[in-house]
Design a protein around this motif. Structure first.
Motif, mmCIF file in Angstrom:
data_model
loop_
_atom_site.group_PDB
_atom_site.id
_atom_site.type_symbol
_atom_site.label_atom_id
_atom_site.label_comp_id
_atom_site.label_asym_id
_atom_site.label_seq_id
_atom_site.Cartn_x
_atom_site.Cartn_y
_atom_site.Cartn_z
ATOM 1 N N GLN A 190 27.370 19.018 34.299
ATOM 2 C CA GLN A 190 26.067 18.866 34.672
ATOM 3 C C GLN A 190 24.958 19.510 33.610
ATOM 4 O OE1 GLN A 190 25.113 16.194 36.716
ATOM 5 N NE2 GLN A 190 23.095 16.433 35.927
ATOM 6 N N GLN B 48 22.351 9.283 33.760
ATOM 7 C CA GLN B 48 21.555 10.285 34.410
ATOM 8 C C GLN B 48 19.914 10.100 34.420
ATOM 9 O OE1 GLN B 48 22.371 14.900 34.359
ATOM 10 N NE2 GLN B 48 20.870 14.369 32.675
ATOM 11 N N GLU C 28 19.263 7.356 36.839
ATOM 12 C CA GLU C 28 19.565 7.665 38.465
ATOM 13 C C GLU C 28 18.329 8.644 38.861
ATOM 14 O OE1 GLU C 28 23.365 9.810 38.905
ATOM 15 O OE2 GLU C 28 24.414 8.119 38.007
#
Length: 198
Positions: A20, A71, A74
């Protein structure tokens, strides 16, 4: 930009957290330098890890860019859904979506990587993924947010204008026409959102 030396000892993070953190670093580098200007070495330095570790996690710069795109989508959709679901949400659907959009625009690593992806429509791998992501956002606006086609078009157009001005850093323009446009759109949008800042 971080200038950590990857050879220096850094606290060991669980693999999911390291992944991440690397995605976050990559999003910043892609936002600043675009797909072609970014390198896995530059991303590794930003993340404070080795280039080999970046490649081991993602396989290639292309796969890392696709992961950053995913990402970003999202984060945008999650922000939109939270804005619509907030029990104390004020204003119209457009106002709430606009406020969420602008809040995300404060993070350069969210909207700008998508803008770079949208400019790569002819790329055989990134192009289809970018089109799919764009359609995902459009369908959310039409189906979940229940905007009319005209409202969705206006919302997207305003958001793209905000992204373009951010990418150009238009507030730094020497010509007053450019800096005034940035002032009207970017500063006004921070309080009103993409659709209502007119």
């Amino acid at each position: 930009m971080k200038t950590q030396d990857p050879s220096r000892s850094t606290p060991r993070l669980p693999a999911a957290e390291r992944r991440q953190a690397t995605l976050g670093a990559a999003a910043e580098v892609f936002a600043q330098h675009g797909y072609y200007g970014a390198t896995t070495d530059r991303i590794a330095r930003e993340a404070g890890i080795s280039q080999a570790y970046v490649v081991r996690m993602f396989g290639s710069k292309e796969q890392l860019f696709l992961a950053v795109m995913g990402q970003s989508l999202e984060l945008i959709l999650d922000g939109f859904r939270k804005a619509l679901a907030a029990p104390d949400g004020e204003g119209s659907t457009m106002d709430r979506l606009g406020a969420a959009y602008v809040m995300l625009a404060e993070q350069r690593g969210v909207h700008l990587p998508l803008m770079h992806a949208f400019a790569m429509g002819s790329d055989p791998v990134i192009g289809p993924a970018a089109r799919g992501g764009f359609l995902q956002l459009l369908k959310f606006l039409l189906e979940e947010a229940e905007l009319s086609p005209a409202e969705a078009d206006d919302f997207i157009a305003r958001g793209m204008l905000i992204n373009t001005l951010m990418g150009l850093r238009m507030e730094m323009a020497a010509d007053p026409a450019g800096s005034q446009l940035a002032d009207r759109v970017l500063k006004g949008s921070r309080s009103a959102g993409p659709e209502t800042a007119r």
